[in-house]
Design an enzyme around this catalytic site. Structure first.
Site, PDB file in Angstrom:
ATOM      1  N   LEU A   9     -93.837 -65.561 -45.040  1.00 21.19           N
ATOM      2  CA  LEU A   9     -95.200 -65.343 -44.548  1.00 21.19           C
ATOM      3  C   LEU A   9     -95.854 -66.629 -44.019  1.00 21.19           C
ATOM      4  CD1 LEU A   9     -97.468 -63.169 -44.342  1.00 21.19           C
ATOM      5  CD2 LEU A   9     -98.327 -64.055 -46.520  1.00 21.19           C
ATOM      6  N   ASP A  10     -96.341 -66.575 -42.791  1.00 22.32           N
ATOM      7  CA  ASP A  10     -97.087 -67.679 -42.171  1.00 22.32           C
ATOM      8  C   ASP A  10     -96.305 -68.985 -42.136  1.00 22.32           C
ATOM      9  OD1 ASP A  10     -99.212 -65.904 -41.887  1.00 22.32           O
ATOM     10  OD2 ASP A  10    -100.110 -66.477 -43.793  1.00 22.32           O
ATOM     11  N   ALA A  11     -94.988 -68.870 -42.132  1.00 26.58           N
ATOM     12  CA  ALA A  11     -94.160 -70.072 -42.164  1.00 26.58           C
ATOM     13  C   ALA A  11     -93.274 -70.212 -40.935  1.00 26.58           C
ATOM     14  CB  ALA A  11     -93.306 -70.083 -43.428  1.00 26.58           C
TER      15      ALA A  11
END
Lengths: 284, 284, 284, 284
Positions: free
Chosen positions: C227-229
């Site tokens: 996530l969000d990486a």
């Protein structure tokens, strides 16, 4: 004219502004500038007033006594009074990087900073010549793991002796412990070379490079016991690209560090920073 | 609670803040926020106050009478009072460009703008479908050299009929004459697609390209009779390079125009702009 | 003239630029623009070329065969060829927030984006009227925990059917799972409303408020399973102050989200983004 | 490895990139980086190449002869060759303001600038101590109306003697005449404290204050005979408000001036600026 700055915070309640400005008027003063803020979550009121009085008749001690009795106590205020003519004593701690030091001293010379710098402390000798060029006393106090404790005591003695009001860590590459922090709560300004809370700790430019960010930042904050977690005073950012190497980030970052640290110093020196529950209120 | 905003300016003199806030307190109100500014060159004091009163007992007309008599007159103030609940009526004038219109209406829908939009006027039909999609009345009023005078009278009638408080020229490609300006002094907001005072007049992106600037800008200002010379409300800038063509500048500029115009609208709608001698005081 | 874009990456080695441009020249083409980058750590060479050929004689398939044999294979390149006239098919996923959608469609209408939008998918009906106003097919596909798997299969079918090249999550408030990600690796663009890597996950504006940052940001990145990486395409930031509430941060953030997402879309649509080991090379 | 930079411009035509990179390859070199730009209005092609050769076998004079004969002449190119190891000689002219000088010398010390500074010239003695602290020769050459001509000749002699490549006017408060300009065309870098073309000439901060702009800027440009009208290298801007006095603008401007001038110096020293018809092409 005698100019003073009043800093106030208390529980938010009716009539604060009117009561304070009226008290000043009744004491033959005039409020020339007000900043205020209400923290709605915490229900706390913050105010910074600039006011002027007649030089001949104004007595600071009398004013403080009366203000405390008639305003401070009834409103249960925390308050401070600072005469505008009184420059804060600002100590600088450095290691080997010179960019922030040159920047601060350049502004100091121009009269941009409303402070007096009694001395510079460093754990190295590399920047001694700069202190000399600007005619500022320089104390070389090396630090090792074993001497850390003694060193901080020596630093504290110097700080007390020169009645230092606040400390600027201008890329001082040493951890400050509670020994010093407790004596200077919210009075030690650090510059951390990342956009906090991203990249806490050592080598933030390396971490930013590894993550592939398109913007890097710098943060000036008050030092607390938790590393890089103190109240943020000022931040700024600059664009980077895939073609920037780590040395490029470091070079770009230097420009940010200088400017962000100087802005934080100016804000603190003009009594424009309140700290409340690990956040700042900054009146600009 | 009844919330009002007071706007005041007068010759700078002793006791203004105390007197005004005290008057509010004596009328069972509380001053919750103050912005103020002294123009030291002109010796003029400007203040914007937000204050709250008890809904049940507060009478706006009485307050105005009393304030005028006891504060306004003695201090020789120019002052206005605006109830916080009263949204300004904002008319929009457009031609064929849709980016500012979409941006304004998007924000309007989100509730970001504290205004009511009674209608959109355009000299073309191209944007009528947008007005329809947002359920806003649209008046198509074509303009030619010969009909200019009649058109402005027709516009004025619409503006009066809907009690419009201020006008936004969202890339309306027509000169507004004194016929309309005199009825809406410092109440017509234009967006000029250059960093004023550079590149006044037509085709500023072409002029910026020809000069080889590395940054372009946008300016929102109040319309006065002299073209692009009115008081500046807000400006912003963006980088360009040698590789940007004129269409690139136009595309980059669109992003600026949208944001700068919306910021100006918000500032005006919240009574945060004072105009004095062709300059603005903007309380942000 | 037939214009094509070539994207190449391979181990850094001698003679790449000369060999490629010479091959183009020998095939009666002309290289009009080159961007290139060497990742010195990884020893990888990246290049994006724009070149033009004679419309009458150029045969894309022949060129690809020859290029693969004579250049691609010997240099062990990964490469792609994109005709400039071929617009990518871009699907948009939304939930209820309209600001990014309006912004994208406004630019789409102006011809600013070099894409075709075959449809919009949403798990809600709130934005259907916008799709209608812009004449774009709208598919309402609600999602619940139980239907997630079926929903993603339905989405994939639509994506395949319309030969979608890449997906834009314009504030689509659902997690995309590997079912979709694996079919669109580095082809799903998300907008995360924080300055990553600060404030990963839900409610980043609340987290930014709690930390007391002085600047907030927005990040557009390719979606990966973590996530969000994923690889960051574009970021931007804006100043905030102690007086900004969480709704203020959200409103300021909307302006950033729109602009940052649109920039990422443009870069992707023009084949200006390379992804390598979770970082991007962005040729602007 | 022998690293060189090639700068080329000529009429836009087919095969330039392929021919140049191929020539380098045939001479046992490798092109490692290319920047290029086509001015479509003027039909001119600009290119900057970095390439590496074998130290042992590369002969600069031979290469230049061959390149001129086989590439330069047929394409009718203007071209220059710069060995990467060869630092440009940069003279600094100052008057009394120290901020740009400190900034340049700080970067010079850090190794950020790829130049050698043979001397500083000033019409005053105020900054002599800074030159001394950085161990740089300082020439005090006072200027009056009557001595202007003789002074410029003295300056030119010093410049020639030290084989100065370019001159930086770090807030040198004197007009440079054609006597010096003609010897250093597009090689004299000035910093003008406004966002050109706004506020040409003296006292731009006063003019900006009078107009009530919300942003001020700084411009670095090459000096030409027309005042403040030369090709722009770099610009930057910063926000100001109604509360900023003229001294505030001057202080804010200092930060811009330092950074913008240093960026321009770096670009010039790395041969990244082309000048064509009073505009620059800047390869960053």
């Amino acid at each position: 004219m005698k100019k003073i700055t009043l800093l106030i915070h208390c529980k938010d309640q009716k009539g604060i502004i009117a009561s304070v400005t009226n008290f000043i008027l009744q004491n033959s003063g005039n409020t020339t500038y007000i900043d205020q803020h209400v923290d709605a979550q915490e229900n706390v009121f913050f105010m910074r007033l600039e006011c002027v009085f007649d030089q001949a008749t104004f007595n600071t001690e009398n004013f403080k006594n009366e203000f405390g009795k008639k305003i401070g106590k009834p409103f249960e205020m925390q308050w401070q009074l600072h005469p505008a003519t009184q420059k804060l004593q600002m100590a600088i701690f450095v290691s080997k990087y010179d960019h922030c030091l040159y920047d601060i001293l350049g502004r100091y010379n121009t009269g941009e900073l409303n402070v007096h710098i009694p001395f510079i402390i460093s754990n190295h000798r590399e920047l001694e010549h700069i202190a000399a060029n600007f005619n500022i006393p320089f104390y070389h106090i090396p630090v090792t793991k074993d001497t850390k404790d003694a060193v901080e005591k020596e630093q504290l003695e110097l700080l007390k002796e020169h009645q230092v009001d606040f400390i600027v860590l201008a890329r001082y590459m040493q951890i400050i412990t509670s020994t010093v922090i407790n004596e200077y709560p919210n009075k030690i300004i650090n510059i951390h070379h990342s956009f906090l809370p991203a990249f806490v700790g050592a080598k933030p430019y390396h971490a930013a490079f590894a993550r592939g960010v398109k913007i890097i930042g710098t943060t000036s904050h008050y030092v607390t016991e938790e590393l890089d977690a103190g109240p943020i005073i000022e931040q700024d950012t600059i664009r980077v690209t895939h073609s920037n190497t780590i040395p490029d980030l470091i070079a770009k970052g230097r420009d940010l560090e200088k400017i962000v640290l100087s802005r934080a110093i100016k804000l603190h020196a003009q009594h424009k920073c309140f700290v409340y529950k690990n956040k700042t209120i900054i009146f600009t």
